[in-house]
Motif scaffolding. Structure first.
Motif, PDB file in Angstrom:
ATOM      1  N   THR A 105     -31.723  79.169  96.951  1.00  0.00           N
ATOM      2  CA  THR A 105     -30.956  80.224  97.615  1.00  0.00           C
ATOM      3  C   THR A 105     -31.155  81.576  96.929  1.00  0.00           C
ATOM      4  OG1 THR A 105     -28.946  79.901  96.293  1.00  0.00           O
ATOM      5  CG2 THR A 105     -29.183  78.540  98.290  1.00  0.00           C
ATOM      6  N   THR A 106     -32.008  81.620  95.900  1.00  0.00           N
ATOM      7  CA  THR A 106     -32.276  82.864  95.173  1.00  0.00           C
ATOM      8  C   THR A 106     -33.665  83.391  95.542  1.00  0.00           C
ATOM      9  OG1 THR A 106     -33.351  81.850  93.246  1.00  0.00           O
ATOM     10  CG2 THR A 106     -30.929  81.922  93.239  1.00  0.00           C
ATOM     11  N   ASN A 107     -34.066  84.469  94.904  1.00  0.00           N
ATOM     12  CA  ASN A 107     -35.400  85.041  95.126  1.00  0.00           C
ATOM     13  C   ASN A 107     -36.448  84.474  94.173  1.00  0.00           C
ATOM     14  OD1 ASN A 107     -34.465  86.749  97.162  1.00  0.00           O
ATOM     15  ND2 ASN A 107     -33.834  88.295  95.683  1.00  0.00           N
ATOM     16  N   ALA A 108     -36.083  83.455  93.407  1.00  0.00           N
ATOM     17  CA  ALA A 108     -37.016  82.886  92.434  1.00  0.00           C
ATOM     18  C   ALA A 108     -38.260  82.349  93.129  1.00  0.00           C
ATOM     19  CB  ALA A 108     -36.344  81.774  91.647  1.00  0.00           C
ATOM     20  N   GLU A 109     -39.407  82.581  92.491  1.00  0.00           N
ATOM     21  CA  GLU A 109     -40.683  82.096  93.011  1.00  0.00           C
ATOM     22  C   GLU A 109     -41.185  80.893  92.233  1.00  0.00           C
ATOM     23  OE1 GLU A 109     -43.315  85.468  93.031  1.00  0.00           O
ATOM     24  OE2 GLU A 109     -42.018  86.576  94.394  1.00  0.00           O
ATOM     25  N   LYS A 110     -40.663  80.720  91.002  1.00  0.00           N
ATOM     26  CA  LYS A 110     -41.065  79.543  90.232  1.00  0.00           C
ATOM     27  C   LYS A 110     -40.000  79.187  89.213  1.00  0.00           C
ATOM     28  CE  LYS A 110     -43.903  81.872  86.752  1.00  0.00           C
ATOM     29  NZ  LYS A 110     -45.211  81.962  86.124  1.00  0.00           N
ATOM     30  N   ILE A 111     -40.046  77.917  88.817  1.00  0.00           N
ATOM     31  CA  ILE A 111     -39.170  77.368  87.790  1.00  0.00           C
ATOM     32  C   ILE A 111     -40.073  76.859  86.683  1.00  0.00           C
ATOM     33  CG2 ILE A 111     -37.481  75.581  87.222  1.00  0.00           C
ATOM     34  CD1 ILE A 111     -36.894  75.487  90.313  1.00  0.00           C
ATOM     35  N   ILE A 112     -39.704  77.140  85.445  1.00  0.00           N
ATOM     36  CA  ILE A 112     -40.447  76.579  84.318  1.00  0.00           C
ATOM     37  C   ILE A 112     -39.477  75.802  83.428  1.00  0.00           C
ATOM     38  CG2 ILE A 112     -42.214  78.381  84.346  1.00  0.00           C
ATOM     39  CD1 ILE A 112     -40.894  79.407  81.713  1.00  0.00           C
ATOM     40  N   LEU A 113     -40.021  74.890  82.639  1.00  0.00           N
ATOM     41  CA  LEU A 113     -39.226  74.133  81.690  1.00  0.00           C
ATOM     42  C   LEU A 113     -40.131  73.596  80.600  1.00  0.00           C
ATOM     43  CD1 LEU A 113     -39.701  70.782  82.152  1.00  0.00           C
ATOM     44  CD2 LEU A 113     -38.509  71.352  84.259  1.00  0.00           C
ATOM     45  N   GLU A 135     -46.518  72.912  70.534  1.00  0.00           N
ATOM     46  CA  GLU A 135     -46.484  71.993  69.399  1.00  0.00           C
ATOM     47  C   GLU A 135     -45.091  72.032  68.775  1.00  0.00           C
ATOM     48  OE1 GLU A 135     -49.225  70.633  65.646  1.00  0.00           O
ATOM     49  OE2 GLU A 135     -49.639  72.544  66.608  1.00  0.00           O
ATOM     50  N   THR A 136     -44.605  70.869  68.376  1.00  0.00           N
ATOM     51  CA  THR A 136     -43.274  70.787  67.780  1.00  0.00           C
ATOM     52  C   THR A 136     -43.389  70.609  66.271  1.00  0.00           C
ATOM     53  OG1 THR A 136     -43.063  68.385  67.926  1.00  0.00           O
ATOM     54  CG2 THR A 136     -42.439  69.656  69.893  1.00  0.00           C
ATOM     55  N   ALA A 137     -42.230  70.557  65.621  1.00  0.00           N
ATOM     56  CA  ALA A 137     -42.203  70.364  64.172  1.00  0.00           C
ATOM     57  C   ALA A 137     -42.697  68.973  63.768  1.00  0.00           C
ATOM     58  CB  ALA A 137     -40.777  70.580  63.653  1.00  0.00           C
ATOM     59  N   ILE A 138     -42.683  68.041  64.718  1.00  0.00           N
ATOM     60  CA  ILE A 138     -43.190  66.693  64.437  1.00  0.00           C
ATOM     61  C   ILE A 138     -44.701  66.718  64.624  1.00  0.00           C
ATOM     62  CG2 ILE A 138     -43.188  64.276  65.160  1.00  0.00           C
ATOM     63  CD1 ILE A 138     -40.343  64.673  66.154  1.00  0.00           C
ATOM     64  N   ASN A 139     -45.412  66.240  63.638  1.00  0.00           N
ATOM     65  CA  ASN A 139     -46.873  66.235  63.678  1.00  0.00           C
ATOM     66  C   ASN A 139     -47.385  65.481  64.914  1.00  0.00           C
ATOM     67  OD1 ASN A 139     -49.358  66.933  62.631  1.00  0.00           O
ATOM     68  ND2 ASN A 139     -49.540  65.063  61.423  1.00  0.00           N
ATOM     69  N   ASN A 140     -48.321  66.089  65.630  1.00  0.00           N
ATOM     70  CA  ASN A 140     -48.940  65.512  66.822  1.00  0.00           C
ATOM     71  C   ASN A 140     -47.950  65.244  67.963  1.00  0.00           C
ATOM     72  OD1 ASN A 140     -51.612  65.504  65.872  1.00  0.00           O
ATOM     73  ND2 ASN A 140     -51.172  63.686  64.645  1.00  0.00           N
ATOM     74  N   ARG A 141     -46.846  65.988  68.026  1.00  0.00           N
ATOM     75  CA  ARG A 141     -45.899  65.875  69.140  1.00  0.00           C
ATOM     76  C   ARG A 141     -45.877  67.217  69.855  1.00  0.00           C
ATOM     77  NH1 ARG A 141     -40.416  67.100  70.102  1.00  0.00           N
ATOM     78  NH2 ARG A 141     -39.477  65.768  71.670  1.00  0.00           N
ATOM     79  N   PHE A 142     -46.036  67.160  71.158  1.00  0.00           N
ATOM     80  CA  PHE A 142     -46.098  68.372  71.968  1.00  0.00           C
ATOM     81  C   PHE A 142     -45.098  68.273  73.113  1.00  0.00           C
ATOM     82  CE2 PHE A 142     -50.167  67.780  69.949  1.00  0.00           C
ATOM     83  CZ  PHE A 142     -50.507  69.052  69.512  1.00  0.00           C
ATOM     84  N   LEU A 143     -44.472  69.407  73.427  1.00  0.00           N
ATOM     85  CA  LEU A 143     -43.600  69.480  74.602  1.00  0.00           C
ATOM     86  C   LEU A 143     -44.429  69.993  75.770  1.00  0.00           C
ATOM     87  CD1 LEU A 143     -40.351  71.193  73.255  1.00  0.00           C
ATOM     88  CD2 LEU A 143     -40.829  68.748  73.491  1.00  0.00           C
ATOM     89  N   PRO A 144     -44.485  69.242  76.863  1.00  0.00           N
ATOM     90  CA  PRO A 144     -45.188  69.759  78.036  1.00  0.00           C
ATOM     91  C   PRO A 144     -44.436  70.966  78.609  1.00  0.00           C
ATOM     92  CG  PRO A 144     -44.810  67.383  78.224  1.00  0.00           C
ATOM     93  CD  PRO A 144     -44.014  67.879  77.059  1.00  0.00           C
ATOM     94  N   ILE A 145     -45.157  72.026  78.920  1.00  0.00           N
ATOM     95  CA  ILE A 145     -44.595  73.162  79.657  1.00  0.00           C
ATOM     96  C   ILE A 145     -44.881  72.861  81.119  1.00  0.00           C
ATOM     97  CG2 ILE A 145     -44.674  75.644  80.086  1.00  0.00           C
ATOM     98  CD1 ILE A 145     -45.885  75.907  77.229  1.00  0.00           C
ATOM     99  N   MET A 146     -43.833  72.817  81.926  1.00  0.00           N
ATOM    100  CA  MET A 146     -44.002  72.426  83.321  1.00  0.00           C
ATOM    101  C   MET A 146     -43.526  73.539  84.233  1.00  0.00           C
ATOM    102  SD  MET A 146     -43.128  68.387  83.059  1.00  0.00           S
ATOM    103  CE  MET A 146     -44.182  67.992  84.466  1.00  0.00           C
ATOM    104  N   GLU A 147     -44.103  73.557  85.430  1.00  0.00           N
ATOM    105  CA  GLU A 147     -43.812  74.634  86.387  1.00  0.00           C
ATOM    106  C   GLU A 147     -43.718  74.070  87.791  1.00  0.00           C
ATOM    107  OE1 GLU A 147     -46.011  78.571  86.190  1.00  0.00           O
ATOM    108  OE2 GLU A 147     -46.912  77.692  87.992  1.00  0.00           O
ATOM    109  N   LEU A 148     -42.830  74.655  88.563  1.00  0.00           N
ATOM    110  CA  LEU A 148     -42.695  74.340  89.980  1.00  0.00           C
ATOM    111  C   LEU A 148     -42.723  75.653  90.738  1.00  0.00           C
ATOM    112  CD1 LEU A 148     -42.107  72.316  92.307  1.00  0.00           C
ATOM    113  CD2 LEU A 148     -39.684  72.766  91.890  1.00  0.00           C
ATOM    114  N   LYS A 149     -43.719  75.816  91.592  1.00  0.00           N
ATOM    115  CA  LYS A 149     -43.776  77.007  92.450  1.00  0.00           C
ATOM    116  C   LYS A 149     -42.918  76.754  93.682  1.00  0.00           C
ATOM    117  CE  LYS A 149     -48.000  79.207  91.044  1.00  0.00           C
ATOM    118  NZ  LYS A 149     -48.726  78.684  89.998  1.00  0.00           N
ATOM    119  N   LEU A 150     -42.089  77.743  94.026  1.00  0.00           N
ATOM    120  CA  LEU A 150     -41.178  77.586  95.173  1.00  0.00           C
ATOM    121  C   LEU A 150     -41.756  78.205  96.431  1.00  0.00           C
ATOM    122  CD1 LEU A 150     -37.920  78.404  93.247  1.00  0.00           C
ATOM    123  CD2 LEU A 150     -38.775  76.164  93.867  1.00  0.00           C
TER     124      LEU A 150
END
Length: 150
Positions: A105-113, A135-150
């Motif tokens: 219901t907003t003017n947003a064109e994408k969501i990221i997380l 990359e996180t503080a834990i060795n060899n652990r990565f947070l995926p950056i994800m996106e949804l285009k609206l």
């Protein structure tokens, strides 16, 4: 009956508890959870400054999500957590659908997380795609950056 409504600053302790228990669900060590304690704490100020919605069943809060605008076209889903006893029962989906309905219901064109690595497939079910990683503080652990285009 499940109900989603706006959180108030007094919810900070229960939301912090949900965040920490939900994160621990993935098998992180006690030491790691202590190291992340500040990062997983939801403050009164955080609730006042961001959009935070809680999911309650019979007046008991079992999950929540929070988000904020990065700019006029981009929304960041900052948190989405459900107590471990309720994981797999459709409450995460209920929270995500409520969030998506609000954003549409907003003017947003994408969501990221920034996804918990174990939750990446959950977000993919809603159309999010991995666009990078942190990359996180834990060795060899990565947070995926994800996106949804609206």
């Amino acid at each position: 009956m499940a109900e989603i409504k706006k959180s108030n600053p007094e919810d900070h302790e229960i939301l912090t508890d949900i965040t920490k228990k939900s994160k621990a669900y993935w098998g992180y060590s006690v030491e790691q959870m202590k190291e992340w304690s500040d990062l997983l704490t939801i403050t009164k100020n955080y609730i006042e400054m961001n959009s935070v919605y809680k999911l309650s069943i019979n007046n008991s809060t079992i999950g929540y999500y929070s988000y904020f605008n990065l700019d006029e076209n981009t929304v960041k889903l900052d948190n989405l957590f459900v107590l471990p006893n309720y994981i797999g029962d459709g409450f995460g989906k209920m929270l995500m659908n409520d969030f998506l309905d609000k954003i549409k219901t907003t003017n947003a064109e994408k969501i990221i997380l920034d996804s918990e690595p174990n939750a990446e497939k959950f977000y993919e079910k809603f159309g999010f795609t991995k666009v990078g990683q942190i990359e996180t503080a834990i060795n060899n652990r990565f947070l995926p950056i994800m996106e949804l285009k609206l």
